[in-house]
Design a protein around this motif. Structure first.
Motif, PDB file in Angstrom:
ATOM      1  N   PHE A 192      23.944  65.971  56.444  1.00 16.48           N
ATOM      2  CA  PHE A 192      24.911  67.010  56.065  1.00 16.48           C
ATOM      3  C   PHE A 192      26.349  66.605  56.393  1.00 16.48           C
ATOM      4  CE2 PHE A 192      20.871  68.950  57.295  1.00 16.48           C
ATOM      5  CZ  PHE A 192      20.490  69.525  56.086  1.00 16.48           C
ATOM      6  N   GLY A 193      26.586  65.305  56.479  1.00 12.29           N
ATOM      7  CA  GLY A 193      27.922  64.818  56.777  1.00 12.29           C
ATOM      8  C   GLY A 193      28.375  65.061  58.201  1.00 12.29           C
ATOM      9  N   MET A 194      27.427  65.325  59.115  1.00  8.20           N
ATOM     10  CA  MET A 194      27.782  65.688  60.482  1.00  8.20           C
ATOM     11  C   MET A 194      27.673  64.540  61.477  1.00  8.20           C
ATOM     12  SD  MET A 194      28.800  68.697  60.190  1.00  8.20           S
ATOM     13  CE  MET A 194      29.039  68.975  61.944  1.00  8.20           C
ATOM     14  N   ARG A 195      27.165  63.408  61.055  1.00  2.74           N
ATOM     15  CA  ARG A 195      26.917  62.317  62.008  1.00  2.74           C
ATOM     16  C   ARG A 195      28.192  61.857  62.711  1.00  2.74           C
ATOM     17  NH1 ARG A 195      22.120  59.798  61.722  1.00  2.74           N
ATOM     18  NH2 ARG A 195      21.988  60.380  59.527  1.00  2.74           N
ATOM     19  N   ASP A 196      29.297  61.833  61.999  1.00  6.25           N
ATOM     20  CA  ASP A 196      30.556  61.397  62.602  1.00  6.25           C
ATOM     21  C   ASP A 196      31.324  62.548  63.251  1.00  6.25           C
ATOM     22  OD1 ASP A 196      30.105  58.785  61.782  1.00  6.25           O
ATOM     23  OD2 ASP A 196      31.125  59.076  59.858  1.00  6.25           O
ATOM     24  N   ARG A 197      30.868  63.760  63.041  1.00  3.03           N
ATOM     25  CA  ARG A 197      31.556  64.931  63.601  1.00  3.03           C
ATOM     26  C   ARG A 197      30.902  65.442  64.874  1.00  3.03           C
ATOM     27  NH1 ARG A 197      34.770  68.261  60.267  1.00  3.03           N
ATOM     28  NH2 ARG A 197      35.146  67.471  58.165  1.00  3.03           N
ATOM     29  N   ARG A 235      34.025  74.223  73.666  1.00  7.71           N
ATOM     30  CA  ARG A 235      33.233  73.127  73.112  1.00  7.71           C
ATOM     31  C   ARG A 235      31.753  73.503  72.994  1.00  7.71           C
ATOM     32  NH1 ARG A 235      34.271  67.441  75.658  1.00  7.71           N
ATOM     33  NH2 ARG A 235      33.118  66.915  73.765  1.00  7.71           N
ATOM     34  N   TRP A 236      31.247  74.287  73.951  1.00 11.31           N
ATOM     35  CA  TRP A 236      29.857  74.732  73.868  1.00 11.31           C
ATOM     36  C   TRP A 236      29.650  75.589  72.621  1.00 11.31           C
ATOM     37  CZ3 TRP A 236      25.121  73.775  75.147  1.00 11.31           C
ATOM     38  CH2 TRP A 236      24.140  74.765  74.975  1.00 11.31           C
ATOM     39  N   ALA A 237      30.602  76.472  72.336  1.00  9.46           N
ATOM     40  CA  ALA A 237      30.507  77.310  71.143  1.00  9.46           C
ATOM     41  C   ALA A 237      30.486  76.453  69.884  1.00  9.46           C
ATOM     42  CB  ALA A 237      31.668  78.310  71.100  1.00  9.46           C
ATOM     43  N   GLU A 238      31.339  75.430  69.863  1.00 12.93           N
ATOM     44  CA  GLU A 238      31.370  74.528  68.712  1.00 12.93           C
ATOM     45  C   GLU A 238      30.037  73.801  68.551  1.00 12.93           C
ATOM     46  OE1 GLU A 238      33.691  70.460  67.223  1.00 12.93           O
ATOM     47  OE2 GLU A 238      34.343  71.519  69.022  1.00 12.93           O
ATOM     48  N   TYR A 239      29.486  73.307  69.655  1.00  8.36           N
ATOM     49  CA  TYR A 239      28.192  72.624  69.624  1.00  8.36           C
ATOM     50  C   TYR A 239      27.090  73.575  69.176  1.00  8.36           C
ATOM     51  CZ  TYR A 239      29.798  68.389  72.103  1.00  8.36           C
ATOM     52  OH  TYR A 239      30.418  67.210  72.449  1.00  8.36           O
ATOM     53  N   ASP A 240      27.079  74.767  69.754  1.00 12.17           N
ATOM     54  CA  ASP A 240      26.021  75.724  69.458  1.00 12.17           C
ATOM     55  C   ASP A 240      26.033  76.110  67.985  1.00 12.17           C
ATOM     56  OD1 ASP A 240      23.959  77.557  70.836  1.00 12.17           O
ATOM     57  OD2 ASP A 240      25.095  78.963  69.598  1.00 12.17           O
ATOM     58  N   ARG A 241      27.221  76.347  67.437  1.00 12.38           N
ATOM     59  CA  ARG A 241      27.329  76.694  66.021  1.00 12.38           C
ATOM     60  C   ARG A 241      26.856  75.538  65.146  1.00 12.38           C
ATOM     61  NH1 ARG A 241      32.965  78.579  63.474  1.00 12.38           N
ATOM     62  NH2 ARG A 241      33.630  76.602  64.413  1.00 12.38           N
ATOM     63  N   THR A 242      27.189  74.321  65.523  1.00 10.68           N
ATOM     64  CA  THR A 242      26.782  73.165  64.729  1.00 10.68           C
ATOM     65  C   THR A 242      25.268  73.013  64.714  1.00 10.68           C
ATOM     66  OG1 THR A 242      28.861  72.038  65.248  1.00 10.68           O
ATOM     67  CG2 THR A 242      27.049  70.684  64.421  1.00 10.68           C
ATOM     68  N   GLU A 277      21.913  63.057  65.280  1.00 10.48           N
ATOM     69  CA  GLU A 277      20.679  62.294  65.122  1.00 10.48           C
ATOM     70  C   GLU A 277      19.547  62.910  65.932  1.00 10.48           C
ATOM     71  OE1 GLU A 277      18.298  59.809  63.305  1.00 10.48           O
ATOM     72  OE2 GLU A 277      20.463  59.788  62.940  1.00 10.48           O
ATOM     73  N   GLU A 278      19.851  63.321  67.165  1.00  7.45           N
ATOM     74  CA  GLU A 278      18.816  63.924  68.007  1.00  7.45           C
ATOM     75  C   GLU A 278      18.329  65.255  67.450  1.00  7.45           C
ATOM     76  OE1 GLU A 278      21.113  62.225  71.754  1.00  7.45           O
ATOM     77  OE2 GLU A 278      21.753  62.584  69.692  1.00  7.45           O
ATOM     78  N   VAL A 279      19.248  66.066  66.919  1.00  5.57           N
ATOM     79  CA  VAL A 279      18.843  67.345  66.332  1.00  5.57           C
ATOM     80  C   VAL A 279      17.906  67.108  65.151  1.00  5.57           C
ATOM     81  CG1 VAL A 279      19.640  69.396  65.094  1.00  5.57           C
ATOM     82  CG2 VAL A 279      20.902  68.581  67.086  1.00  5.57           C
ATOM     83  N   LEU A 280      18.252  66.172  64.290  1.00  5.47           N
ATOM     84  CA  LEU A 280      17.421  65.887  63.127  1.00  5.47           C
ATOM     85  C   LEU A 280      16.049  65.358  63.545  1.00  5.47           C
ATOM     86  CD1 LEU A 280      20.087  64.271  60.780  1.00  5.47           C
ATOM     87  CD2 LEU A 280      19.072  66.548  60.559  1.00  5.47           C
ATOM     88  N   GLN A 281      16.000  64.536  64.590  1.00  4.45           N
ATOM     89  CA  GLN A 281      14.716  64.036  65.077  1.00  4.45           C
ATOM     90  C   GLN A 281      13.854  65.168  65.607  1.00  4.45           C
ATOM     91  OE1 GLN A 281      15.677  61.002  67.958  1.00  4.45           O
ATOM     92  NE2 GLN A 281      16.331  59.516  66.410  1.00  4.45           N
ATOM     93  N   VAL A 282      14.463  66.102  66.318  1.00  7.06           N
ATOM     94  CA  VAL A 282      13.714  67.256  66.821  1.00  7.06           C
ATOM     95  C   VAL A 282      13.158  68.076  65.657  1.00  7.06           C
ATOM     96  CG1 VAL A 282      13.919  69.460  68.031  1.00  7.06           C
ATOM     97  CG2 VAL A 282      14.963  67.410  69.005  1.00  7.06           C
TER      98      VAL A 282
END
Length: 322
Positions: free
Chosen positions: A227-232, A177-184, A237-242
């Motif tokens: 980029f269609g990622m809000r539901d995935r 899951r960390w790999a998935e998060y990091d790639r995203t 939201e936090e990444v975009l704010q940063v």
């Protein structure tokens, strides 16, 4: 496997990036890493080493591109081993002292996931794996993307073959899951900056580390603000704010703080297992890169480093460094 005594005995360091960048926080992460690895079961030790393959990739790319960035000592491979893997050369030994088959044998002994090794072999113009047929050599520009693509494949258990010593099927859920998060996060950062700078689709496509066609299209040419990622992805939201933070160094600090929160949240499901150990190491890894800056000059030195890069290179560093 549960590591009650190990987790209970881990030294807690304050997650204070300002103190780290100012030289007020000294942490010997390589030594802590070595100590922890010695306490883990073989499968978990390999999983943690796989986590640190991330830094091997940064070192491989730095070696190939001659970026001038300091060698990252957090990786599993030494500088000499990176040179051996990439060039099949042995530093410190005279030319001609080793036969080609001896160099190949030494290179084969390196602790490198099969999928990563295959990319390097393609870069050298060889074959990805025995019996796979000849593949077109990779360009320098494509090397980094392909290395990270295969790194995430191995971490998420989707790499072809046995992965790394047959452990793919037993990799911890935290690492997957960390790999998935990091790639995203990497892809959102790259897509956001490319859109911001108005780069054409073909340039954006080379920056995205994603195989799934639907997601690639969303990152490269999608019109959605998120980029269609809000539901995935729960942290979209936090990444975009940063990313809206104008100051580059402050943006890096906030992004690193978010990465730590992501790791902490994942570790809640495996508090005394290897997930908690990885969470602890991720936190220290992030602090370590700030302490690696010259004491008292953290922000200024970071700015100087970024100022010396092109905008494209700066984005690449921002998506890769952690």
């Amino acid at each position: 496997m549960q590591y009650y005594y190990l987790v209970a005995g881990l030294t807690e360091y304050p997650f204070d990036i300002e103190a780290a960048a100012a030289g007020g926080l000294k942490i010997d992460v390589p030594e802590i890493k070595r100590t922890i690895l010695g306490e883990l079961a073989p499968a978990d030790r390999r999983a943690v080493e796989l986590l640190y393959t991330y830094y091997d990739i940064l070192n491989i790319v730095g070696y190939v591109k001659r970026t001038g960035l300091p060698f990252n000592v957090l990786g599993n491979l030494s500088h000499k081993e990176v040179a051996l893997l990439v060039d099949r050369t042995v530093e410190g030994e005279g030319e001609g002292t080793l036969l080609p088959e001896e160099l190949a044998a030494r290179e084969e002994e390196l602790d490198v996931p099969a999928a990563i090794r295959a990319v390097v072999e393609r870069f050298r113009g060889g074959q990805a794996e025995e019996g796979a047929g000849e593949l077109a050599p990779l360009s320098v520009e494509d090397l980094e993307r392909e290395l990270f693509l295969n790194f995430y494949r191995v971490c998420e258990g989707t790499a072809e073959g046995s992965g790394w010593f047959g452990l793919v099927a037993r990799l911890p859920e935290f690492l997957r899951r960390w790999a998935e998060y990091d790639r995203t996060v990497r892809n959102i950062v790259a897509a956001y900056k490319a859109r911001q700078l108005g780069w054409p689709a073909e340039v954006r496509a080379r920056m995205i580390v994603e195989e799934r066609q639907e997601l690639r299209e969303a990152y490269v040419s999608g019109l959605a603000q998120d980029f269609g990622m809000r539901d995935r992805f729960p942290y979209t939201e936090e990444v975009l704010q940063v990313l809206e933070t104008e100051d580059f160094v402050e943006r890096e600090r906030r992004m690193d703080a978010l990465r730590v929160r992501m790791a902490d949240d994942l570790a809640e499901q495996d508090y005394f297992g290897v997930g908690r150990v990885m969470d602890y190491l991720i936190r220290l890894n992030i602090l370590y890169r700030w302490t690696a800056l010259e004491a008292g000059r953290g922000r200024e030195e970071f700015r100087e480093l970024v100022a010396g890069l092109t905008e494209a290179e700066a984005i690449g560093r921002a998506t890769a460094r952690r």
